[in-house]
Design a protein around this motif. Structure first.
Motif, PDB file in Angstrom:
ATOM      1  N   GLU A  59       0.441  -0.798   0.015  1.00  0.00           N
ATOM      2  CA  GLU A  59      -0.294   0.243   0.278  1.00  0.00           C
ATOM      3  C   GLU A  59       0.875   1.507  -0.078  1.00  0.00           C
ATOM      4  N   MET A  60       1.743   0.899  -0.010  1.00  0.00           N
ATOM      5  CA  MET A  60       2.827   1.791   0.817  1.00  0.00           C
ATOM      6  C   MET A  60       3.470   2.321  -0.493  1.00  0.00           C
ATOM      7  N   THR A  61       3.907   1.861  -1.329  1.00  0.00           N
ATOM      8  CA  THR A  61       5.002   2.118  -2.345  1.00  0.00           C
ATOM      9  C   THR A  61       3.431   2.241  -4.060  1.00  0.00           C
ATOM     10  N   HIS A  62       2.113   1.658  -3.244  1.00  0.00           N
ATOM     11  CA  HIS A  62       1.230   2.312  -4.075  1.00  0.00           C
ATOM     12  C   HIS A  62       1.820   3.739  -4.689  1.00  0.00           C
ATOM     13  N   ARG A  63       0.824   4.470  -6.246  1.00  0.00           N
ATOM     14  CA  ARG A  63       0.990   5.844  -7.054  1.00  0.00           C
ATOM     15  C   ARG A  63       0.147   5.731  -7.461  1.00  0.00           C
ATOM     16  N   GLU A  64      -1.185   6.357  -7.675  1.00  0.00           N
ATOM     17  CA  GLU A  64      -2.155   6.828  -7.889  1.00  0.00           C
ATOM     18  C   GLU A  64      -2.534   8.433  -8.243  1.00  0.00           C
ATOM     19  N   GLY A  65      -3.201   8.569  -9.790  1.00  0.00           N
ATOM     20  CA  GLY A  65      -2.895  10.373  -9.275  1.00  0.00           C
ATOM     21  C   GLY A  65      -2.514  11.200  -8.802  1.00  0.00           C
ATOM     22  N   GLY A  66      -3.104  10.923  -7.480  1.00  0.00           N
ATOM     23  CA  GLY A  66      -2.656  12.565  -6.547  1.00  0.00           C
ATOM     24  C   GLY A  66      -2.828  11.523  -5.057  1.00  0.00           C
ATOM     25  N   ARG A  67      -2.783  10.786  -5.758  1.00  0.00           N
ATOM     26  CA  ARG A  67      -1.701   9.677  -3.949  1.00  0.00           C
ATOM     27  C   ARG A  67      -1.152   9.017  -4.302  1.00  0.00           C
ATOM     28  N   VAL A  68      -0.425   8.914  -3.721  1.00  0.00           N
ATOM     29  CA  VAL A  68       1.467   9.157  -3.308  1.00  0.00           C
ATOM     30  C   VAL A  68       1.780   8.384  -2.499  1.00  0.00           C
ATOM     31  N   THR A  72       7.151   5.783  -2.177  1.00  0.00           N
ATOM     32  CA  THR A  72       8.123   6.070  -2.986  1.00  0.00           C
ATOM     33  C   THR A  72       8.883   6.650  -3.015  1.00  0.00           C
ATOM     34  N   ARG A  73       9.962   6.362  -4.248  1.00  0.00           N
ATOM     35  CA  ARG A  73      11.230   6.322  -4.605  1.00  0.00           C
ATOM     36  C   ARG A  73      11.197   8.208  -4.986  1.00  0.00           C
ATOM     37  N   LEU A  74      11.704   9.113  -4.782  1.00  0.00           N
ATOM     38  CA  LEU A  74      11.927  10.377  -5.345  1.00  0.00           C
ATOM     39  C   LEU A  74      12.362  10.196  -6.916  1.00  0.00           C
ATOM     40  N   ALA A  75      13.522   9.328  -6.891  1.00  0.00           N
ATOM     41  CA  ALA A  75      13.938   8.539  -8.663  1.00  0.00           C
ATOM     42  C   ALA A  75      12.757   9.122  -9.109  1.00  0.00           C
ATOM     43  N   GLU A  76      11.474   8.138  -8.925  1.00  0.00           N
ATOM     44  CA  GLU A  76      10.841   7.629  -9.444  1.00  0.00           C
ATOM     45  C   GLU A  76       9.135   8.472  -9.961  1.00  0.00           C
ATOM     46  N   LEU A  77       9.302   9.968  -9.049  1.00  0.00           N
ATOM     47  CA  LEU A  77       8.763  11.486  -9.275  1.00  0.00           C
ATOM     48  C   LEU A  77       9.320  11.862  -9.938  1.00  0.00           C
ATOM     49  N   GLU A  78      10.694  12.398 -10.032  1.00  0.00           N
ATOM     50  CA  GLU A  78      11.626  13.073 -11.455  1.00  0.00           C
ATOM     51  C   GLU A  78      11.930  12.650 -12.470  1.00  0.00           C
ATOM     52  N   GLN A  96      15.390  18.178  -7.168  1.00  0.00           N
ATOM     53  CA  GLN A  96      17.165  18.686  -6.184  1.00  0.00           C
ATOM     54  C   GLN A  96      17.320  17.892  -4.535  1.00  0.00           C
ATOM     55  N   VAL A  97      16.385  17.010  -4.709  1.00  0.00           N
ATOM     56  CA  VAL A  97      16.905  16.007  -3.379  1.00  0.00           C
ATOM     57  C   VAL A  97      19.003  15.296  -3.876  1.00  0.00           C
ATOM     58  N   ALA A  98      19.790  15.988  -3.368  1.00  0.00           N
ATOM     59  CA  ALA A  98      20.623  15.136  -2.354  1.00  0.00           C
ATOM     60  C   ALA A  98      21.712  14.861  -4.302  1.00  0.00           C
ATOM     61  N   THR A  99      21.785  13.061  -4.686  1.00  0.00           N
ATOM     62  CA  THR A  99      22.309  12.618  -5.562  1.00  0.00           C
ATOM     63  C   THR A  99      21.053  12.109  -6.263  1.00  0.00           C
ATOM     64  N   PRO A 100      21.180  11.899  -7.852  1.00  0.00           N
ATOM     65  CA  PRO A 100      21.173  10.320  -8.476  1.00  0.00           C
ATOM     66  C   PRO A 100      20.868   9.120  -7.668  1.00  0.00           C
ATOM     67  N   LEU A 101      22.150   8.968  -7.440  1.00  0.00           N
ATOM     68  CA  LEU A 101      21.927   7.853  -6.240  1.00  0.00           C
ATOM     69  C   LEU A 101      21.251   8.230  -5.241  1.00  0.00           C
ATOM     70  N   VAL A 102      21.366   8.594  -4.419  1.00  0.00           N
ATOM     71  CA  VAL A 102      20.541   8.399  -3.564  1.00  0.00           C
ATOM     72  C   VAL A 102      19.189   8.584  -3.856  1.00  0.00           C
ATOM     73  N   ARG A 103      18.824   9.637  -4.799  1.00  0.00           N
ATOM     74  CA  ARG A 103      17.261   9.747  -4.552  1.00  0.00           C
ATOM     75  C   ARG A 103      16.691   8.235  -5.153  1.00  0.00           C
ATOM     76  N   ALA A 104      17.300   7.104  -5.965  1.00  0.00           N
ATOM     77  CA  ALA A 104      16.858   5.887  -6.381  1.00  0.00           C
ATOM     78  C   ALA A 104      16.367   5.028  -5.255  1.00  0.00           C
ATOM     79  N   SER A 105      17.029   5.449  -4.190  1.00  0.00           N
ATOM     80  CA  SER A 105      16.655   4.966  -2.702  1.00  0.00           C
ATOM     81  C   SER A 105      15.533   5.562  -1.510  1.00  0.00           C
ATOM     82  N   ALA A 106      16.218   6.815  -1.775  1.00  0.00           N
ATOM     83  CA  ALA A 106      15.591   8.053  -1.021  1.00  0.00           C
ATOM     84  C   ALA A 106      13.740   8.189  -0.792  1.00  0.00           C
TER      85      ALA A 106
END
Ligand SMILES: Cc1cc2nc3c(=O)[nH]c(=O)nc-3n(C[C@H](O)[C@H](O)[C@H](O)COP(=O)(O)OP(=O)(O)OC[C@H]3O[C@@H](n4cnc5c(N)ncnc54)[C@H](O)[C@@H]3O)c2cc1C
Ligand code: SF4
Length: 328
Positions: A59-68, A72-78, A96-106
């Motif tokens: 339920e926490m990894t699911h993203r749909e419409g305005g529900r995030v 959800t990883r920042l890289a996915e939003l990006e 603009q958070v951290a680095t691409p590598l960090v955003r892949a996990s964050a």
């Protein structure tokens, strides 16, 4: 620096995660991407013997419409062009958070709950011990404002201000069920700075809800930091606005990277709505927000500079959105 052993729990539902938090109350942390928590553990800051990983909670990894979902990883939003069209300021902040590598996990949830920062705190155990530690962890005195029993460590998450100006809400779950409230209410603005959020013990952030009515509204995020490829914010300014001809129809401004919690300025911005946005009005708005913020000397840049740059960033970001500019 090394990690002390801990017991890792891997629940598969929100209820199971909240139940584990109740069982191990005071002796556990939730683990999302681990990009903030684990470096802190390596520096022996506020160690807990139980970690409740959220990576298997569907339920926490699911993203749909305005529900995030909170996981959800920042890289996915990006990477999501449709999301960037709908909520450009949030996407701009995520990029603009951290680095691409960090955003892949964050994750989004971890970013909202990122630990506050201070140069007397984000140090090894050895370094902190040499000063007798500090109020926030293991000590009994603040080195920044010693005359008060309050922690002034700086809230340094980039997403929160951007979510606040579009009216996003967080959904949390805990022993007493679920509740939903505005992102700004997640932060304990009246507290001692150590207990930095308003979550009850055992409560977990499940998702962020972005309102449909804010979809496509001009919004943006400007960040001041020493190294643009890497660093935490020394200042973050988020703005969302809409215009009706030459008048401002709506305006919200929020800041991060300055104080122990992100801050909104609705009482100030309300006075500018319904009026044309002349250069003089824009200067007055920037000056009012600048006067309201209270950074202290606990990050790389001096507080006076961060305060002055607040005015500059408010002016620039509002001007960019007012004139139809897109994300940087
Ligand atoms: C080199 C480097 C640079 C960085 N630069 C930035 C930056 O520029 N801007 C920025 O904002 N951050 C930055 N960070 C910090 C961090 O990477 C991000 O804030 C990230 O989004 C944190 O998410 P996470 O999933 O890794 O959180 P974690 O480290 O897993 O968790 C952080 C905190 O949130 C709690 N938590 C996590 N998820 C939940 C949940 N769903 N419910 C309840 N509690 C939860 C954890 O218990 C922990 O206390 C940086 C980190 C590094 C290592
Ligand atoms: S502001 Fe004070 S109490 Fe808080 S982390 Fe810094 S030195 Fe410690």
């Amino acid at each position: 620096m090394h990690l002390e052993p801990f017991e890792l729990h891997r629940p598969t539902s929100v209820e199971e995660a909240a139940g584990l938090a109740r069982t191990h109350a005071g002796r556990c942390d939730f683990l999302a991407g681990g990009t903030d928590l684990l470096p802190n553990y390596k520096m022996h800051i506020n160690l807990r013997p139980h970690l409740i990983s959220l990576d298997r909670v569907g339920e926490m990894t699911h993203r749909e419409g305005g529900r995030v979902g909170a996981m959800t990883r920042l890289a996915e939003l990006e990477r999501d062009a449709a999301f960037a069209r709908d909520y450009p300021g949030v996407a701009e902040a995520a990029r603009q958070v951290a680095t691409p590598l960090v955003r892949a996990s964050a994750t989004v949830g971890g970013n909202l709950l990122v630990e506050t920062r201070c140069f007397f705190f984000n140090q090894s155990q050895f370094w902190r011990a040499s000063l007798g530690f500090c109020l926030k962890a293991d000590g009994d005195r603040c080195h920044v404002v010693p005359q008060k029993a309050v922690c002034y460590a700086t809230f340094s998450g980039d997403l929160a201000p951007a979510l606040m100006v579009v009216g996003a809400e967080v959904e949390v779950a805990g022993p007493d069920g679920r509740r939903r409230f505005p992102v700004g209410a997640l932060y304990d603005a009246a507290g001692d700075g150590i207990r930095r959020v308003t979550l009850a013990p055992g409560e977990v952030v499940v998702a962020v809800h972005l309102p449909a009515e804010a979809r496509g509204r001009p919004s943006g995020y400007a960040k001041l930091r020493a190294r643009p490829s890497f660093d935490f914010p020394e200042l973050g300014v988020a703005v969302a606005l809409s215009r009706d001809g030459d008048r401002l129809a709506a305006l919200r401004v929020a800041t991060g990277g300055l104080e122990p919690h992100p801050r909104e300025f609705d009482a100030i911005t309300a006075r500018y709505v319904g009026e044309p946005l002349s250069p003089e009005r824009l200067d007055a708005l920037a000056a009012e927000v600048q006067a309201a913020v209270r950074p202290v000397h606990n990050t790389a840049y001096p507080p006076d500079y961060r305060k002055r740059m607040t005015g500059v960033f408010v002016r620039r970001t509002v001007e960019r959105l007012w004139s139809g500019g897109t994300a940087a």
